[in-house]
Design a protein around this motif. Sequence first.
Motif, PDB file in Angstrom:
ATOM      1  N   GLY A 165       4.012   5.846  -5.186  1.00  0.00           N
ATOM      2  CA  GLY A 165       4.291   5.786  -6.615  1.00  0.00           C
ATOM      3  C   GLY A 165       5.505   4.961  -6.971  1.00  0.00           C
ATOM      4  O   GLY A 165       5.924   4.923  -8.129  1.00  0.00           O
ATOM      5  N   THR A 166       6.098   4.287  -5.969  1.00  0.00           N
ATOM      6  CA  THR A 166       7.224   3.382  -6.251  1.00  0.00           C
ATOM      7  C   THR A 166       6.747   2.224  -7.114  1.00  0.00           C
ATOM      8  O   THR A 166       7.439   1.776  -8.034  1.00  0.00           O
ATOM      9  CB  THR A 166       7.814   2.841  -4.929  1.00  0.00           C
ATOM     10  OG1 THR A 166       8.143   3.950  -4.082  1.00  0.00           O
ATOM     11  CG2 THR A 166       9.065   2.025  -5.198  1.00  0.00           C
ATOM     12  N   ILE A 167       5.550   1.712  -6.792  1.00  0.00           N
ATOM     13  CA  ILE A 167       4.859   0.771  -7.666  1.00  0.00           C
ATOM     14  C   ILE A 167       3.841   1.595  -8.447  1.00  0.00           C
ATOM     15  O   ILE A 167       2.946   2.195  -7.860  1.00  0.00           O
ATOM     16  CB  ILE A 167       4.160  -0.343  -6.866  1.00  0.00           C
ATOM     17  CG1 ILE A 167       5.163  -1.120  -6.020  1.00  0.00           C
ATOM     18  CG2 ILE A 167       3.410  -1.280  -7.795  1.00  0.00           C
ATOM     19  CD1 ILE A 167       4.535  -2.157  -5.103  1.00  0.00           C
ATOM     20  N   SER A 209      -4.658   8.536  -7.062  1.00  0.00           N
ATOM     21  CA  SER A 209      -4.485   9.837  -7.706  1.00  0.00           C
ATOM     22  C   SER A 209      -4.737  10.957  -6.707  1.00  0.00           C
ATOM     23  O   SER A 209      -5.263  10.734  -5.606  1.00  0.00           O
ATOM     24  CB  SER A 209      -5.451   9.980  -8.881  1.00  0.00           C
ATOM     25  OG  SER A 209      -6.788  10.049  -8.400  1.00  0.00           O
ATOM     26  N   LEU A 210      -4.371  12.167  -7.078  1.00  0.00           N
ATOM     27  CA  LEU A 210      -4.652  13.316  -6.224  1.00  0.00           C
ATOM     28  C   LEU A 210      -6.155  13.424  -5.971  1.00  0.00           C
ATOM     29  O   LEU A 210      -6.592  13.729  -4.855  1.00  0.00           O
ATOM     30  CB  LEU A 210      -4.119  14.600  -6.866  1.00  0.00           C
ATOM     31  CG  LEU A 210      -4.400  15.897  -6.110  1.00  0.00           C
ATOM     32  CD1 LEU A 210      -3.835  15.851  -4.699  1.00  0.00           C
ATOM     33  CD2 LEU A 210      -3.841  17.090  -6.873  1.00  0.00           C
ATOM     34  N   LYS A 211      -6.957  13.159  -7.003  1.00  0.00           N
ATOM     35  CA  LYS A 211      -8.425  13.188  -6.834  1.00  0.00           C
ATOM     36  C   LYS A 211      -8.868  12.162  -5.794  1.00  0.00           C
ATOM     37  O   LYS A 211      -9.731  12.441  -4.957  1.00  0.00           O
ATOM     38  CB  LYS A 211      -9.104  12.913  -8.175  1.00  0.00           C
ATOM     39  CG  LYS A 211     -10.639  12.920  -8.118  1.00  0.00           C
ATOM     40  CD  LYS A 211     -11.226  12.726  -9.509  1.00  0.00           C
ATOM     41  CE  LYS A 211     -12.760  12.765  -9.474  1.00  0.00           C
ATOM     42  NZ  LYS A 211     -13.337  11.616  -8.773  1.00  0.00           N
ATOM     43  N   ASP A 212      -8.266  10.969  -5.845  1.00  0.00           N
ATOM     44  CA  ASP A 212      -8.590   9.935  -4.866  1.00  0.00           C
ATOM     45  C   ASP A 212      -8.278  10.405  -3.450  1.00  0.00           C
ATOM     46  O   ASP A 212      -9.066  10.204  -2.516  1.00  0.00           O
ATOM     47  CB  ASP A 212      -7.798   8.649  -5.140  1.00  0.00           C
ATOM     48  CG  ASP A 212      -8.208   7.948  -6.416  1.00  0.00           C
ATOM     49  OD1 ASP A 212      -9.399   8.018  -6.772  1.00  0.00           O
ATOM     50  OD2 ASP A 212      -7.340   7.332  -7.057  1.00  0.00           O
ATOM     51  N   ARG A 250       0.839  -1.204   0.000  1.00  0.00           N
ATOM     52  CA  ARG A 250       0.000   0.000   0.000  1.00  0.00           C
ATOM     53  C   ARG A 250       0.876   1.257   0.000  1.00  0.00           C
ATOM     54  O   ARG A 250       0.626   2.207  -0.752  1.00  0.00           O
ATOM     55  CB  ARG A 250      -0.920  -0.012   1.220  1.00  0.00           C
ATOM     56  CG  ARG A 250      -1.900   1.153   1.264  1.00  0.00           C
ATOM     57  CD  ARG A 250      -2.692   1.160   2.570  1.00  0.00           C
ATOM     58  NE  ARG A 250      -3.530  -0.013   2.731  1.00  0.00           N
ATOM     59  CZ  ARG A 250      -3.317  -0.983   3.631  1.00  0.00           C
ATOM     60  NH1 ARG A 250      -2.283  -0.906   4.463  1.00  0.00           N
ATOM     61  NH2 ARG A 250      -4.129  -2.021   3.709  1.00  0.00           N
ATOM     62  N   LEU A 251       1.891   1.261   0.849  1.00  0.00           N
ATOM     63  CA  LEU A 251       2.790   2.421   0.916  1.00  0.00           C
ATOM     64  C   LEU A 251       3.503   2.636  -0.409  1.00  0.00           C
ATOM     65  O   LEU A 251       3.591   3.769  -0.907  1.00  0.00           O
ATOM     66  CB  LEU A 251       3.805   2.231   2.043  1.00  0.00           C
ATOM     67  CG  LEU A 251       4.883   3.322   2.148  1.00  0.00           C
ATOM     68  CD1 LEU A 251       4.255   4.696   2.385  1.00  0.00           C
ATOM     69  CD2 LEU A 251       5.874   2.986   3.256  1.00  0.00           C
ATOM     70  N   GLN A 252       4.011   1.563  -0.996  1.00  0.00           N
ATOM     71  CA  GLN A 252       4.764   1.702  -2.248  1.00  0.00           C
ATOM     72  C   GLN A 252       3.851   2.133  -3.404  1.00  0.00           C
ATOM     73  O   GLN A 252       4.277   2.861  -4.298  1.00  0.00           O
ATOM     74  CB  GLN A 252       5.481   0.389  -2.589  1.00  0.00           C
ATOM     75  CG  GLN A 252       6.480  -0.080  -1.527  1.00  0.00           C
ATOM     76  CD  GLN A 252       7.438   1.005  -1.077  1.00  0.00           C
ATOM     77  OE1 GLN A 252       7.870   1.842  -1.868  1.00  0.00           O
ATOM     78  NE2 GLN A 252       7.770   1.015   0.206  1.00  0.00           N
ATOM     79  N   ILE A 253       2.607   1.704  -3.367  1.00  0.00           N
ATOM     80  CA  ILE A 253       1.639   2.129  -4.392  1.00  0.00           C
ATOM     81  C   ILE A 253       1.297   3.607  -4.211  1.00  0.00           C
ATOM     82  O   ILE A 253       1.294   4.386  -5.170  1.00  0.00           O
ATOM     83  CB  ILE A 253       0.364   1.264  -4.337  1.00  0.00           C
ATOM     84  CG1 ILE A 253       0.658  -0.163  -4.829  1.00  0.00           C
ATOM     85  CG2 ILE A 253      -0.752   1.879  -5.174  1.00  0.00           C
ATOM     86  CD1 ILE A 253      -0.481  -1.149  -4.609  1.00  0.00           C
ATOM     87  N   ILE A 254       1.029   4.022  -2.969  1.00  0.00           N
ATOM     88  CA  ILE A 254       0.648   5.407  -2.709  1.00  0.00           C
ATOM     89  C   ILE A 254       1.803   6.361  -2.982  1.00  0.00           C
ATOM     90  O   ILE A 254       1.608   7.468  -3.495  1.00  0.00           O
ATOM     91  CB  ILE A 254       0.101   5.547  -1.268  1.00  0.00           C
ATOM     92  CG1 ILE A 254      -1.266   4.864  -1.175  1.00  0.00           C
ATOM     93  CG2 ILE A 254      -0.008   7.012  -0.855  1.00  0.00           C
ATOM     94  CD1 ILE A 254      -1.857   4.818   0.220  1.00  0.00           C
ATOM     95  N   SER A 275       2.369  16.988  -1.711  1.00  0.00           N
ATOM     96  CA  SER A 275       2.830  15.601  -1.560  1.00  0.00           C
ATOM     97  C   SER A 275       2.514  14.731  -2.764  1.00  0.00           C
ATOM     98  O   SER A 275       3.196  13.743  -3.024  1.00  0.00           O
ATOM     99  CB  SER A 275       2.182  14.973  -0.308  1.00  0.00           C
ATOM    100  OG  SER A 275       2.479  15.726   0.846  1.00  0.00           O
ATOM    101  N   PHE A 276       1.463  15.104  -3.515  1.00  0.00           N
ATOM    102  CA  PHE A 276       1.038  14.319  -4.676  1.00  0.00           C
ATOM    103  C   PHE A 276       0.934  15.248  -5.897  1.00  0.00           C
ATOM    104  O   PHE A 276      -0.113  15.368  -6.522  1.00  0.00           O
ATOM    105  CB  PHE A 276      -0.315  13.658  -4.426  1.00  0.00           C
ATOM    106  CG  PHE A 276      -0.309  12.680  -3.284  1.00  0.00           C
ATOM    107  CD1 PHE A 276      -0.088  11.337  -3.489  1.00  0.00           C
ATOM    108  CD2 PHE A 276      -0.529  13.121  -1.988  1.00  0.00           C
ATOM    109  CE1 PHE A 276      -0.079  10.431  -2.444  1.00  0.00           C
ATOM    110  CE2 PHE A 276      -0.517  12.230  -0.913  1.00  0.00           C
ATOM    111  CZ  PHE A 276      -0.290  10.884  -1.151  1.00  0.00           C
TER     112      PHE A 276
END
Length: 225
Positions: free
Chosen positions: A28-30, A78-81, A22-26, A221-222
């Motif tokens: 953007g590493t993944i 995404s930023l919208k999310d 979850r962290l890596q997805i948020i 941050s995003f």
Amino acid sequence: MHYPSSWLQGASLGESIACELRLQIIKGTIKPGEVLSENRIAADFGTSRSPVREAIRTLSSEGLIRLERMGAVVLGLSLKDVEELYDVRYLIESFVQQRLPRMKLTGLLPSLKQTIDKMELAARHRDVVDFSFQDLSFHEAMILEADHTRILHLWKSIRHIVMTVMLVTTEEVFSEGDDKVQFVVNKHRILIEGLESKNPGRIEDVVREYFSDSRTTLHHSFPSQ
């Protein structure tokens, strides 16, 4: 950055894997569009595929990945999310803070002030992990104190993503220097002052201002999402 091991006490292996992914997805590493391989993740974590499947089901339920025939496709956040996530937080916390003054807060207010002291200590030690944990604990204490089953259920449905986003945004806050960190600490003091006033209009203004500033931090941050 890896997901803090101190936050994983009592977590199953599947939950721990979900937290790291979850962290890596948020962060953007993944990246969105990548396909997650159960075999590769199992190898990376030195485990069987069973806890990996548990992690993937969790991330799918949170909308971070989509299950397809080829595997789990990363959707990302995404930023919208993230803005929508904070919309839900605002709805929860504005409701909670309007409800709390009608209750006895003899134990809550001293506890919130102690949490702010811990945030200041973490700030002095440049401890992003503990600062963000205390930040979450501050808000969660109010939600728990409100004693509203459905609101608590709603909070728990977003808690893990909120906690992870807080870790990312706190890292951004710390990068902006001590004045910004102290500004964030003071925002929490103002929330307490709002509660102590027991004035619905004052409380509403304070919560709105708190989340308005949080949106600015989210955009920093995003920025590219």
